[in-house]
Design a protein around this motif. Structure first.
Motif, PDB file in Angstrom:
ATOM      1  N   ASP A   7       0.877  -1.175   0.000  1.00  0.00           N
ATOM      2  CA  ASP A   7       0.000   0.000   0.000  1.00  0.00           C
ATOM      3  C   ASP A   7       0.903   1.210   0.000  1.00  0.00           C
ATOM      4  N   SER A   8       0.995   1.883  -1.158  1.00  0.00           N
ATOM      5  CA  SER A   8       1.959   2.963  -1.322  1.00  0.00           C
ATOM      6  C   SER A   8       1.270   4.302  -1.474  1.00  0.00           C
ATOM      7  N   GLY A   9       1.570   5.210  -0.565  1.00  0.00           N
ATOM      8  CA  GLY A   9       1.065   6.571  -0.642  1.00  0.00           C
ATOM      9  C   GLY A   9       2.178   7.536  -0.991  1.00  0.00           C
ATOM     10  N   GLU A  30       9.949   4.443   1.850  1.00  0.00           N
ATOM     11  CA  GLU A  30       9.371   5.750   1.553  1.00  0.00           C
ATOM     12  C   GLU A  30       8.251   5.588   0.519  1.00  0.00           C
ATOM     13  N   GLY A  31       7.414   6.626   0.409  1.00  0.00           N
ATOM     14  CA  GLY A  31       6.328   6.596  -0.555  1.00  0.00           C
ATOM     15  C   GLY A  31       6.841   6.576  -1.994  1.00  0.00           C
ATOM     16  N   ILE A  32       6.005   6.035  -2.876  1.00  0.00           N
ATOM     17  CA  ILE A  32       6.335   5.952  -4.296  1.00  0.00           C
ATOM     18  C   ILE A  32       5.211   6.607  -5.089  1.00  0.00           C
ATOM     19  N   ASN A  33       5.573   7.522  -5.981  1.00  0.00           N
ATOM     20  CA  ASN A  33       4.587   8.136  -6.854  1.00  0.00           C
ATOM     21  C   ASN A  33       5.201   8.294  -8.247  1.00  0.00           C
ATOM     22  N   TYR A  61       0.848  -7.985  -5.015  1.00  0.00           N
ATOM     23  CA  TYR A  61      -0.334  -7.139  -5.196  1.00  0.00           C
ATOM     24  C   TYR A  61       0.059  -5.739  -4.734  1.00  0.00           C
ATOM     25  N   TYR A  62       0.294  -4.872  -5.697  1.00  0.00           N
ATOM     26  CA  TYR A  62       0.773  -3.520  -5.402  1.00  0.00           C
ATOM     27  C   TYR A  62      -0.353  -2.522  -5.638  1.00  0.00           C
ATOM     28  N   TYR A  63      -0.647  -1.727  -4.612  1.00  0.00           N
ATOM     29  CA  TYR A  63      -1.647  -0.666  -4.708  1.00  0.00           C
ATOM     30  C   TYR A  63      -0.935   0.655  -4.424  1.00  0.00           C
ATOM     31  N   GLY A  64      -1.023   1.612  -5.367  1.00  0.00           N
ATOM     32  CA  GLY A  64      -0.248   2.818  -5.149  1.00  0.00           C
ATOM     33  C   GLY A  64      -0.869   4.085  -5.698  1.00  0.00           C
ATOM     34  N   THR A  65      -0.532   5.187  -5.059  1.00  0.00           N
ATOM     35  CA  THR A  65      -0.937   6.484  -5.575  1.00  0.00           C
ATOM     36  C   THR A  65      -0.264   6.716  -6.925  1.00  0.00           C
ATOM     37  N   GLY A  66      -0.955   7.377  -7.811  1.00  0.00           N
ATOM     38  CA  GLY A  66      -0.422   7.622  -9.147  1.00  0.00           C
ATOM     39  C   GLY A  66      -0.564   6.459 -10.104  1.00  0.00           C
ATOM     40  N   ALA A  87       7.893 -13.349  -9.841  1.00  0.00           N
ATOM     41  CA  ALA A  87       6.581 -13.057  -9.251  1.00  0.00           C
ATOM     42  C   ALA A  87       5.548 -12.675 -10.310  1.00  0.00           C
ATOM     43  N   LYS A  88       4.324 -13.110 -10.065  1.00  0.00           N
ATOM     44  CA  LYS A  88       3.175 -12.599 -10.815  1.00  0.00           C
ATOM     45  C   LYS A  88       2.791 -11.272 -10.164  1.00  0.00           C
ATOM     46  N   ILE A  89       2.764 -10.192 -10.954  1.00  0.00           N
ATOM     47  CA  ILE A  89       2.598  -8.848 -10.390  1.00  0.00           C
ATOM     48  C   ILE A  89       1.290  -8.217 -10.857  1.00  0.00           C
ATOM     49  N   ASP A  90       0.522  -7.742  -9.897  1.00  0.00           N
ATOM     50  CA  ASP A  90      -0.755  -7.072 -10.171  1.00  0.00           C
ATOM     51  C   ASP A  90      -0.683  -5.677  -9.548  1.00  0.00           C
ATOM     52  N   VAL A  91      -0.681  -4.624 -10.381  1.00  0.00           N
ATOM     53  CA  VAL A  91      -0.575  -3.248  -9.904  1.00  0.00           C
ATOM     54  C   VAL A  91      -1.913  -2.543 -10.058  1.00  0.00           C
ATOM     55  N   ASN A  92      -2.378  -1.937  -8.995  1.00  0.00           N
ATOM     56  CA  ASN A  92      -3.656  -1.223  -8.999  1.00  0.00           C
ATOM     57  C   ASN A  92      -3.514   0.118  -8.298  1.00  0.00           C
TER      58      ASN A  92
END
Length: 277
Positions: A7-9, A30-33, A61-66, A87-92
């Motif tokens: 969970d990336s803000g 640190e946050g990622i945008n 399972y990556y959830y991130g701002t931007g 890894a199987k990667i799912d970005v949302n």
């Protein structure tokens, strides 16, 4: 099988690892945008993660701002692949993280009020409606960047009460030129603005600070939540540090608008972990 959840803000990223026995480990970076950071800057954070989680990961399972755009989702996925090639990667988008964490499989309105802000109407499976966030530079009403920007504007234009101006000046020694340099010459000005939410929280009993936060929440609810036609009939949930630490004010403002708030959490990662577990 090991699962990695992110969970990336704007300010920080919370990571959780779930192993085949259901045991959970955690990491922080640190946050990622991807709108504001180069590939090299993002890779530094992923390398920091890999130092904490060096083992083989099967699914991410990556959830991130931007990450509302396909281009940015692909960018994050490709960078994660460099350190976790198997890894199987799912970005949302982080908004889906909020919805899954807060609502689970039930309909509701999920909102983020942290460094930035966002909201959506969730049917229990997918996001069916979203009032555009538009980011800290023009919107993000009620979030940390908005509160910091409003307070600093009042400070330099002498609209902040004198006793608070004196406290602020003594604590930060931030000249106008120093402020402008932070905003227009240095990286991540939104993160800089949001850092002043702690000062606001320290003095929240002062009527000026209370009203500053209340006004931000009034605008957020009016420009976002009240535009969802079912806002009076489904639960409304919030996640994010600003919503959490100023939760009493948020509930009061919502009640004045005839809205019922159910859950307020500091961050969505715990609910996300349950969702994926």
């Amino acid at each position: 099988m090991k699962i990695l959840i992110a969970d990336s803000g704007f300010t920080k990223t919370d990571w959780r690892v779930i192993d085949e026995n259901g045991d959970i480990a955690q990491a922080k970076t640190e946050g990622i945008n991807p709108y504001y950071q180069s590939e090299e800057e993002i890779l530094r954070e992923i390398q920091n993660l890999h130092n904490q989680v060096p083992e083989k990961i099967d699914s991410i399972y990556y959830y991130g701002t931007g990450c509302s755009s396909a281009h940015n989702r692909d960018k994050i996925s490709n960078l994660l692949k460099r350190y976790y090639p198997h890894a199987k990667i799912d970005v949302n988008h982080d908004l889906l993280a909020a919805a899954r964490s807060l609502c689970g499989d039930q309909p509701g309105i999920a909102c983020i009020i942290g460094t930035g802000t966002n909201s959506c109407n969730y049917d229990g499976h997918t996001i069916v409606e979203n009032i555009p966030s538009l980011g800290w530079a023009v919107a993000d009403e009620g979030g940390g960047t908005y509160l910091g920007k409003t307070m600093l504007t009042d400070y330099y234009r002498e609209d902040m009460p004198q006793h608070l101006r004196e406290i602020f000046k003594a604590e930060f020694e931030l000249t106008k030129d120093g402020f402008l340099n932070k905003m227009y010459q240095e990286p991540m000005p939104g993160r800089f603005l949001a850092s002043f939410a702690k000062f606001i929280g320290k003095h929240i009993s002062d009527p000026y600070m209370y009203q500053l936060v209340a006004n931000g929440f009034h605008i957020f609810l009016s420009k976002n939540v009240l535009k969802y036609k079912n806002c009076q009939t489904v639960p409304i949930h919030f996640t994010g540090s600003v919503a959490y630490f100023f939760g009493d004010i948020l509930r009061t403002v919502a009640q004045e608008k005839g809205l019922h708030i159910k859950h307020i959490t500091q961050q969505p990662i715990a609910g996300l972990t349950l969702f994926h577990q």
